[in-house]
Scaffold this motif. Structure first.
Motif, mmCIF file in Angstrom:
data_model
loop_
_atom_site.group_PDB
_atom_site.id
_atom_site.type_symbol
_atom_site.label_atom_id
_atom_site.label_comp_id
_atom_site.label_asym_id
_atom_site.label_seq_id
_atom_site.Cartn_x
_atom_site.Cartn_y
_atom_site.Cartn_z
ATOM 1 N N LEU A 166 12.795 23.422 -5.843
ATOM 2 C CA LEU A 166 11.469 22.856 -5.609
ATOM 3 C C LEU A 166 11.624 21.456 -5.037
ATOM 4 N N LEU A 167 11.058 21.239 -3.856
ATOM 5 C CA LEU A 167 11.163 19.959 -3.155
ATOM 6 C C LEU A 167 9.808 19.278 -3.115
ATOM 7 N N LEU A 168 9.822 17.969 -3.273
ATOM 8 C CA LEU A 168 8.617 17.156 -3.132
ATOM 9 C C LEU A 168 8.764 16.322 -1.876
ATOM 10 N N ILE A 169 7.871 16.535 -0.924
ATOM 11 C CA ILE A 169 7.893 15.806 0.343
ATOM 12 C C ILE A 169 6.749 14.800 0.335
ATOM 13 N N CYS A 170 7.028 13.565 0.760
ATOM 14 C CA CYS A 170 5.971 12.549 0.774
ATOM 15 C C CYS A 170 6.146 11.629 1.975
ATOM 16 N N ALA A 171 5.023 11.151 2.503
ATOM 17 C CA ALA A 171 5.071 10.295 3.694
ATOM 18 C C ALA A 171 3.912 9.314 3.690
ATOM 19 N N PHE A 172 4.144 8.176 4.343
ATOM 20 C CA PHE A 172 3.125 7.133 4.481
ATOM 21 C C PHE A 172 3.259 6.550 5.874
ATOM 22 N N GLY A 173 2.102 6.337 6.547
ATOM 23 C CA GLY A 173 2.166 5.805 7.899
ATOM 24 C C GLY A 173 0.956 4.979 8.264
ATOM 25 N N SER A 174 0.929 4.567 9.514
ATOM 26 C CA SER A 174 -0.132 3.687 9.997
ATOM 27 C C SER A 174 -1.478 4.362 9.843
ATOM 28 N N GLY A 175 -2.478 3.528 9.741
ATOM 29 C CA GLY A 175 -3.844 4.067 9.584
ATOM 30 C C GLY A 175 -4.683 3.409 8.512
ATOM 31 N N PHE A 176 -4.310 3.385 7.275
ATOM 32 C CA PHE A 176 -3.156 4.033 6.669
ATOM 33 C C PHE A 176 -3.424 5.513 6.449
ATOM 34 N N THR A 177 -2.360 6.303 6.556
ATOM 35 C CA THR A 177 -2.414 7.724 6.203
ATOM 36 C C THR A 177 -1.218 8.047 5.313
ATOM 37 N N ASN A 182 10.932 3.660 -1.093
ATOM 38 C CA ASN A 182 11.279 4.949 -1.689
ATOM 39 C C ASN A 182 11.906 4.778 -3.068
ATOM 40 N N GLN A 183 12.748 3.760 -3.224
ATOM 41 C CA GLN A 183 13.379 3.528 -4.519
ATOM 42 C C GLN A 183 12.347 3.125 -5.575
ATOM 43 N N LEU A 184 11.412 2.260 -5.202
ATOM 44 C CA LEU A 184 10.395 1.822 -6.154
ATOM 45 C C LEU A 184 9.501 2.975 -6.585
ATOM 46 N N VAL A 185 9.087 3.799 -5.630
ATOM 47 C CA VAL A 185 8.232 4.942 -5.957
ATOM 48 C C VAL A 185 8.961 5.892 -6.897
ATOM 49 N N ALA A 186 10.229 6.172 -6.607
ATOM 50 C CA ALA A 186 11.008 7.071 -7.467
ATOM 51 C C ALA A 186 11.169 6.493 -8.864
ATOM 52 N N GLN A 187 11.434 5.198 -8.936
ATOM 53 C CA GLN A 187 11.613 4.561 -10.242
ATOM 54 C C GLN A 187 10.315 4.565 -11.047
ATOM 55 N N HIS A 244 0.825 -1.212 0.000
ATOM 56 C CA HIS A 244 0.000 0.000 0.000
ATOM 57 C C HIS A 244 0.859 1.262 0.000
ATOM 58 N N ALA A 245 2.011 1.222 0.644
ATOM 59 C CA ALA A 245 2.885 2.389 0.647
ATOM 60 C C ALA A 245 3.330 2.730 -0.767
ATOM 61 N N VAL A 246 3.788 1.731 -1.511
ATOM 62 C CA VAL A 246 4.240 1.969 -2.883
ATOM 63 C C VAL A 246 3.090 2.485 -3.745
ATOM 64 N N THR A 247 1.929 1.826 -3.647
ATOM 65 C CA THR A 247 0.782 2.205 -4.482
ATOM 66 C C THR A 247 0.294 3.614 -4.182
ATOM 67 N N HIS A 248 0.065 3.914 -2.906
ATOM 68 C CA HIS A 248 -0.533 5.197 -2.548
ATOM 69 C C HIS A 248 0.438 6.363 -2.696
ATOM 70 N N LEU A 249 1.705 6.153 -2.369
ATOM 71 C CA LEU A 249 2.669 7.238 -2.543
ATOM 72 C C LEU A 249 2.828 7.580 -4.022
ATOM 73 N N TYR A 250 2.879 6.566 -4.860
ATOM 74 C CA TYR A 250 2.997 6.814 -6.304
ATOM 75 C C TYR A 250 1.794 7.612 -6.809
ATOM 76 N N ARG A 251 0.587 7.176 -6.442
ATOM 77 C CA ARG A 251 -0.615 7.872 -6.907
ATOM 78 C C ARG A 251 -0.661 9.303 -6.394
ATOM 79 N N SER A 252 -0.271 9.513 -5.153
ATOM 80 C CA SER A 252 -0.299 10.854 -4.579
ATOM 81 C C SER A 252 0.703 11.770 -5.275
ATOM 82 N N ILE A 253 1.873 11.226 -5.589
ATOM 83 C CA ILE A 253 2.877 12.017 -6.305
ATOM 84 C C ILE A 253 2.388 12.372 -7.698
#
Length: 241
Positions: A222-233, A175-180, A139-148
Motif C-alpha cells: 500500500l503506497l501513499l502518494i502526496c503532492a503540493f504545487g503552485s496555486g496552491f494545489t 517531506n521529512q517534516l510531514v512524515a515526522q 503551506h506545503a507542510v500544513t496542507h500535506l499533513y492535513r490531507s494525509i
C-alpha cells in the motif's frame, strides 16, 4: 515513427495524443475513483508528467534561489483495469486555494493584461518564475499533513499500514517534516531529489519507477502518494501495488 513537432506550452495536454497518432473525444477526468475503469470506458490509461524547466529559468545571480531547485524530467505511469477490487488506485483527494497564486507564479501569463505580452515584457522579471519560499514551505507542510491525516482516517488506516510514502520531490525538509508529524518511519518516506532536483510533474512517476526498479515493491504493498504545487494545489492518493 512519431509525427514531427515539438512540445508547446499551450495546448500541452493534447500534444502526446498528436505525437502518438491517437484521438479521443472523451473527457479526461472522472469524479469517482475508478469510474473510468469500472464503467468499461478504458482498459489502459497512460498518465504522463513531463517538464522542461531549464528553458524558463533565470540562471543569473538574481534568479539563483529558484533556478537551483528545478530540473528537467519526464515520467509515465500505465494504469490497467483490474478484476481485483482492492488493487490499484483506491482513493484520491484534491484541494486548491487560489489566495496564494502569487507565492509561486509567472507574471508573464497574466492574461488580464491587454496585450499580455509586449516587446518590453522580456526586459522585466515577469518572464522568470517568482517564489516566496517561506510561504510555500509553511503551506506545503500544513496542507500535506492535513490531507494525509484525512486520507488515512477516511480509509481507517494507520502509518504502519503504509509500505512507502511517495511524495512530490520539491523540498526534502518539507517531506521529512510531514512524515515526522504523522509518525511515519524515516525509511518509509522516499526521496530522489538529491539526485534529480525538483522535476515537478515528473517527480512522482520518476520516484515510483526507481522504487520499482530497485525491487522494493511487492504485490499488495500500500503506497501513499502526496503532492503540493503552485496555486496552491495539493492532493493525496492511495495505491495498492
Amino acid at each position: 515513427m512519431l509525427p514531427p513537432g515539438g512540445p508547446a506550452v499551450c495546448p500541452s495536454a493534447p500534444t502526446p495524443y498528436r505525437r502518438l497518432g491517437r484521438f479521443s473525444p472523451d473527457p479526461w477526468t472522472r469524479n469517482k475513483k475508478g469510474d473510468a475503469f469500472r464503467a468499461g470506458f478504458y482498459q489502459r490509461i497512460l498518465v504522463v508528467g513531463a517538464e522542461v524547466h531549464s528553458s524558463a529559468l533565470d540562471f543569473s545571480d538574481a534568479g539563483r534561489d529558484v533556478a537551483v531547485l528545478f530540473a528537467d524530467g519526464a515520467g509515465t505511469v500505465a494504469l490497467s483495469a483490474s478484476e481485483e477490487p482492492d488493487r490499484g488506485v483506491l482513493y484520491t483527494e484534491l484541494h486548491a486555494d487560489g489566495r496564494f497564486t502569487k507565492a509561486l507564479h509567472l507574471d508573464i501569463w497574466d492574461i488580464s493584461q491587454k496585450p499580455y505580452i509586449t516587446p518590453n515584457t522580456v526586459t522585466t522579471r515577469a518572464i522568470w518564475p517568482q517564489m516566496d519560499g517561506k510561504t510555500v514551505f509553511k503551506h506545503a507542510v500544513t496542507h500535506l499533513y492535513r490531507s494525509i491525516v484525512h486520507t488515512l482516517e477516511a480509509n481507517s488506516l494507520h502509518p504502519e499500514d503504509i509500505k512507502y510514502v511517495i511524495p512530490h520531490q520539491a523540498n526534502m525538509r518539507i517531506n521529512q517534516l510531514v512524515a515526522q508529524k504523522y509518525g511515519f518511519a524515516a525509511e518509509k518516506s522516499l526521496q530522489n531529489m538529491q539526485r534529480h532536483g525538483n522535476t515537478t510533474a515528473a517527480s512522482i512517476p520518476l520516484l515510483l519507477d526507481e522504487t520499482y526498479r530497485q525491487g522494493l515493491l511487492e504485490k499488495g504493498d500500500l503506497l501513499l502518494i502526496c503532492a503540493f504545487g503552485s496555486g496552491f494545489t495539493w492532493g493525496t492518493a492511495l495505491l495498492r501495488w
